[in-house]
Design an enzyme around this catalytic site. Structure first.
Site, PDB file in Angstrom:
ATOM      1  N   HIS A 211      -5.488 -20.868  11.414  1.00  0.00           N
ATOM      2  CA  HIS A 211      -6.895 -21.111  11.227  1.00  0.00           C
ATOM      3  C   HIS A 211      -7.443 -20.171  10.238  1.00  0.00           C
ATOM      4  O   HIS A 211      -8.247 -20.141   9.266  1.00  0.00           O
ATOM      5  CB  HIS A 211      -7.535 -21.399  12.190  1.00  0.00           C
ATOM      6  CG  HIS A 211      -9.116 -21.638  11.977  1.00  0.00           C
ATOM      7  ND1 HIS A 211      -9.409 -22.984  11.555  1.00  0.00           N
ATOM      8  CD2 HIS A 211     -10.113 -20.849  12.270  1.00  0.00           C
ATOM      9  CE1 HIS A 211     -10.701 -22.591  11.318  1.00  0.00           C
ATOM     10  NE2 HIS A 211     -11.138 -21.525  11.812  1.00  0.00           N
TER      11      HIS A 211
ATOM     12  N   CYS B 143      -6.790 -27.271  12.834  1.00  0.00           N
ATOM     13  CA  CYS B 143      -7.827 -28.130  13.194  1.00  0.00           C
ATOM     14  C   CYS B 143      -7.769 -29.655  12.968  1.00  0.00           C
ATOM     15  O   CYS B 143      -8.252 -30.292  13.463  1.00  0.00           O
ATOM     16  CB  CYS B 143      -9.091 -27.907  12.182  1.00  0.00           C
ATOM     17  SG  CYS B 143      -9.721 -26.107  12.734  1.00  0.00           S
TER      18      CYS B 143
ATOM     19  N   ASP C  52       0.678  -1.196  -0.001  1.00  0.00           N
ATOM     20  CA  ASP C  52      -0.032  -0.090   0.103  1.00  0.00           C
ATOM     21  C   ASP C  52       0.730   1.139   0.138  1.00  0.00           C
ATOM     22  O   ASP C  52       2.133   1.199   0.150  1.00  0.00           O
ATOM     23  CB  ASP C  52      -0.824   0.131   1.054  1.00  0.00           C
ATOM     24  CG  ASP C  52      -0.239   0.251   2.526  1.00  0.00           C
ATOM     25  OD1 ASP C  52       0.741   0.708   2.330  1.00  0.00           O
ATOM     26  OD2 ASP C  52      -1.048   0.065   3.536  1.00  0.00           O
TER      27      ASP C  52
ATOM     28  N   CYS D  38      -7.684 -27.387   8.448  1.00  0.00           N
ATOM     29  CA  CYS D  38      -6.497 -26.862   8.415  1.00  0.00           C
ATOM     30  C   CYS D  38      -5.672 -27.493   9.539  1.00  0.00           C
ATOM     31  O   CYS D  38      -5.970 -28.471  10.235  1.00  0.00           O
ATOM     32  CB  CYS D  38      -6.644 -25.557   8.770  1.00  0.00           C
ATOM     33  SG  CYS D  38      -6.840 -25.091  10.443  1.00  0.00           S
TER      34      CYS D  38
ATOM     35  N   ASP E 179      -8.019  -7.187   0.824  1.00  0.00           N
ATOM     36  CA  ASP E 179      -6.986  -7.326   1.995  1.00  0.00           C
ATOM     37  C   ASP E 179      -7.639  -6.685   3.231  1.00  0.00           C
ATOM     38  O   ASP E 179      -8.424  -6.003   3.377  1.00  0.00           O
ATOM     39  CB  ASP E 179      -5.703  -6.484   1.960  1.00  0.00           C
ATOM     40  CG  ASP E 179      -5.964  -5.289   2.298  1.00  0.00           C
ATOM     41  OD1 ASP E 179      -6.504  -4.466   1.416  1.00  0.00           O
ATOM     42  OD2 ASP E 179      -5.524  -4.924   3.091  1.00  0.00           O
TER      43      ASP E 179
ATOM     44  N   CYS F 265     -13.376 -27.871   9.339  1.00  0.00           N
ATOM     45  CA  CYS F 265     -12.006 -27.151   8.545  1.00  0.00           C
ATOM     46  C   CYS F 265     -10.983 -28.393   8.566  1.00  0.00           C
ATOM     47  O   CYS F 265     -10.928 -29.130   9.638  1.00  0.00           O
ATOM     48  CB  CYS F 265     -11.667 -26.150   9.542  1.00  0.00           C
ATOM     49  SG  CYS F 265     -10.122 -25.338   9.098  1.00  0.00           S
TER      50      CYS F 265
ATOM     51  N   GLY G 103       0.786   3.710   2.173  1.00  0.00           N
ATOM     52  CA  GLY G 103       0.975   4.586   3.364  1.00  0.00           C
ATOM     53  C   GLY G 103      -0.049   5.538   3.353  1.00  0.00           C
ATOM     54  O   GLY G 103      -0.248   6.233   4.564  1.00  0.00           O
ATOM     55  N   GLY G 104      -0.872   5.980   2.552  1.00  0.00           N
ATOM     56  CA  GLY G 104      -1.757   7.128   2.594  1.00  0.00           C
ATOM     57  C   GLY G 104      -2.869   6.720   3.992  1.00  0.00           C
ATOM     58  O   GLY G 104      -2.862   7.576   4.594  1.00  0.00           O
ATOM     59  N   PHE G 105      -3.366   5.618   3.909  1.00  0.00           N
ATOM     60  CA  PHE G 105      -4.126   5.376   5.025  1.00  0.00           C
ATOM     61  C   PHE G 105      -3.406   5.546   6.392  1.00  0.00           C
ATOM     62  O   PHE G 105      -4.273   6.175   7.284  1.00  0.00           O
ATOM     63  CB  PHE G 105      -4.748   3.983   4.740  1.00  0.00           C
ATOM     64  CG  PHE G 105      -5.938   3.503   5.922  1.00  0.00           C
ATOM     65  CD1 PHE G 105      -7.019   4.104   6.058  1.00  0.00           C
ATOM     66  CD2 PHE G 105      -5.376   2.749   7.078  1.00  0.00           C
ATOM     67  CE1 PHE G 105      -7.910   3.638   6.871  1.00  0.00           C
ATOM     68  CE2 PHE G 105      -6.424   2.286   8.070  1.00  0.00           C
ATOM     69  CZ  PHE G 105      -7.743   3.026   7.848  1.00  0.00           C
TER      70      PHE G 105
ATOM     71  N   GLN H 151     -11.551   7.262  -4.684  1.00  0.00           N
ATOM     72  CA  GLN H 151     -12.248   7.691  -3.382  1.00  0.00           C
ATOM     73  C   GLN H 151     -13.625   8.616  -3.819  1.00  0.00           C
ATOM     74  O   GLN H 151     -13.958   8.111  -4.987  1.00  0.00           O
ATOM     75  CB  GLN H 151     -11.043   8.977  -2.918  1.00  0.00           C
ATOM     76  CG  GLN H 151      -9.759   8.205  -2.277  1.00  0.00           C
ATOM     77  CD  GLN H 151      -9.854   7.494  -1.212  1.00  0.00           C
ATOM     78  OE1 GLN H 151     -11.143   7.302  -0.563  1.00  0.00           O
ATOM     79  NE2 GLN H 151      -8.990   6.641  -0.748  1.00  0.00           N
TER      80      GLN H 151
ATOM     81  N   ASP I 231      -2.909   8.308  -1.887  1.00  0.00           N
ATOM     82  CA  ASP I 231      -4.082   8.919  -1.871  1.00  0.00           C
ATOM     83  C   ASP I 231      -4.326   9.520  -0.563  1.00  0.00           C
ATOM     84  O   ASP I 231      -3.643   9.496   0.501  1.00  0.00           O
ATOM     85  CB  ASP I 231      -5.014   7.861  -2.149  1.00  0.00           C
ATOM     86  CG  ASP I 231      -5.296   6.842  -1.281  1.00  0.00           C
ATOM     87  OD1 ASP I 231      -4.110   6.541  -0.635  1.00  0.00           O
ATOM     88  OD2 ASP I 231      -6.161   6.089  -1.096  1.00  0.00           O
TER      89      ASP I 231
ATOM     90  N   GLY J 286     -11.648   4.121   0.921  1.00  0.00           N
ATOM     91  CA  GLY J 286     -12.455   5.071   1.712  1.00  0.00           C
ATOM     92  C   GLY J 286     -13.971   4.412   1.995  1.00  0.00           C
ATOM     93  O   GLY J 286     -14.649   5.148   2.575  1.00  0.00           O
TER      94      GLY J 286
END
Lengths: 375, 375
Positions: free
Chosen positions: A339, A313, A96, A310, A270, A308, A98-100, A193, A150, A220
């Site tokens: 998990h 589990c 990303d 995994c 994400d 599950c 770094g804006g956020f 945005q 952004d 956003g």
């Protein structure tokens, strides 16, 4: 010069916007829709790359420009040969911008047309991010997909504030595009945005499409608003994006939001949610959330999730994991992280199959009956 | 009834007391001498059983009666089918008696002939350990090797205090032996005490030998005394123990102490040191300790240890591990834990080979030249 990252559409759902595709990147293909685990500081907390590949089935991970810039510094990552080599991960990475993060610093930052001045959350030292400096950092980090710098609006924001912010985001996107050089090695995605105003979303999408990015994100939303508003803006905005390019919804990781995103036509999501709640002792299961600290699990000899398969589990009981979490043992975090990430990976696997069968709406209803809504 | 745990002598060094052997247990054989990683709370911190088997090569682990009694409680472990099933570890386990832990509580405990009354370090609740109650707890936990409940002396202690304490330890050992039932499933080891007084060590060893335990430990050394005193008592006490049974030196984990222990004729050692210093950012290497936080490693693209082929050293640089440790990332702890435990496992592998070649003294000198002394 050919874009580093391209999108191949495999199937479009007949009833919804959902689509099944492949994102081609310099570090391999990504079957979409995909959920991307977050490795904020060049590690998905508690896991090795082998865990991510073999136990989670992660196709791509996200890492964080703001955090890596501050620590260890992008120069060190660059000297290591880039983020892939630094952390020993040979599949695709997205960073990303770094804006956020810098906008989330609140009082610690000031915004002007040039960029953002901010103080480090680690030591209070002063720094400046501009579209140009962020492009340089992201190039040094060397991810396959890099995000434009952004400006994120708080929720709620006025129309005027949102419009100004969105238009600046477009100008910054243009500066990012100019500054970004190695387009055959890394692809720069623009971020739409416009807050919760449809005309601004439309304007933002159009302006960014005119700049011709190889991929587009929606930023956003999923920032604290009611679910109806989230869905309204999501379902309005996603179809504005080009069909022949990847579409990424930022910061979404609850199962129901993921499904809604896919239904609108999103390819990538994400979120820190699955890894963060793991560290807090919470598991996502096919029958809803399990808060493993609860006394009810003290003598529960079942796995976290009976449906599950995994690593966690297959090998451990709820009683044991509860013991680890209550005793503050790292292994508890690790088992829950595996998990939760596996759960979302598996969910997206199922979603892919249902898209191909044009059956995602039915799947959604059945899933919600057992899992329940998050918000 | 046959003892659950037996010792097979393979080779006795011609110049020293060192010996190469096999300890047979219900959960498999242990090639000795062996270092045992500590899993205090039913987990070797940050590692899975697979890590311990595949990346560390651990043959046996130790777990902690005091800690498991308090959390989750031995009843829960028993219901799970014992410690092996609870934590999903199918190789041998040794549980200590909690003696060392309750004596370390200082003001929180009082000792009398019956046992020890103590307050939990977790919530201040009152508890009593007696030889009989500890045997019951260790039976519920179900380790292959269980330790008698002993009294540990502080260092330094007067002759009289040490003698009284040691003689009580013998009486408690006798009570443990009477209380311990399933000798075909678990073997109870006696613990030789007697502080830093040779006649008391001799008396303790003789009294415990008369009780005919299937194995013997040496307790109450490596408790803060100068190295000369440690060596003096170690080299005096070990040869007092029967040749046909395993000999265990408790709480030793620095490379030089391990080698000295083996030279005296010790078969088993344990210590939290390798895992604890890993969490603190320190690696043991064949060229001495590496404190990875140091600025000198910021751009060090070598592995932790150029002579090591562990998972960590095969895959990561010092610069990356330093970043993880400085950023408080769990993966840093995990990578260092794997490395340190592998280092000690490998050290013991080499020691075994050198014993078979009657060459351990030469190996020791060469090792010390590069590694240096710990204390």
């Amino acid at each position: 010069m050919k874009d580093a990252v391209t999108y191949e559409l495999l199937h479009k759902c007949k009833q919804t916007g959902a689509r099944r595709g492949i994102i081609h990147t310099p570090h391999g293909d990504i079957q979409t829709p995909v959920f991307m685990p977050v490795g904020t500081q060049a590690t998905v907390k508690s896991l090795t790359p082998e865990d991510l590949k073999n136990e989670v089935g992660a196709q791509i991970i996200l890492s964080n420009t703001y955090h890596l810039y501050l620590r260890p510094g992008q120069n060190i990552v660059k000297e290591a040969g880039g983020l892939h080599k630094f952390m020993n991960w040979d599949r695709p990475i997205l960073t990303d911008s770094g804006g956020f993060q810098v906008f989330s610093l609140g009082d610690l930052r000031t915004i002007n047309e040039e960029g953002v001045e901010f103080k480090s959350h680690l030591d209070g030292s002063k720094h400046v991010f501009t579209p140009e400096s962020v492009m340089k950092i992201e190039e040094d980090l060397g991810a396959d997909i890099i995000m434009a710098f952004d400006e994120c609006c708080p929720y709620p924001s006025t129309y005027e504030y949102t419009k100004n912010s969105m238009e600046r985001t477009t100008r910054w996107a243009e500066r990012c595009k100019k500054a970004h050089k190695n387009i055959d090695k890394q692809s720069l995605f623009g971020i739409v945005q416009g807050g919760f105003y449809k005309d601004l979303r439309k304007q933002s999408a159009q302006e960014l499409i005119d700049l011709n990015f190889p991929g587009y994100a929606i930023g956003g939303i999923s920032v604290g608003e009611p679910k109806e508003e989230f869905l309204d803006i999501l379902n309005y905005t996603t179809p504005l994006l080009p069909e022949n390019k990847p579409r990424y919804l930022m910061g979404v990781g609850t199962p129901d939001y993921l499904i809604e995103a896919v239904l609108s036509g999103i390819d990538m999501c994400d979120c820190v949610l699955p890894t963060r709640i793991a560290r807090n002792g919470t598991a996502m299961t096919w029958n809803g959330k399990v808060v493993i600290r609860n006394a009810t699990y003290e003598r529960d000899w079942n796995p976290l999730d009976n449906e599950c398969d995994c690593y966690t589990c297959r090998n451990y009981t709820r009683a044991y994991i509860r013991h680890l979490v209550k005793a503050n043992e790292i292994l508890g975090i690790r088992l829950l992280t595996i998990h939760n990430l596996y759960f979302l990976t598996k969910l997206m696997e199922k979603v892919k199959i249902e898209i191909e069968k044009d059956n995602l709406l039915t799947f959604k209803e059945e899933f919600y009956k057992k899992y329940g809504y998050e918000k």
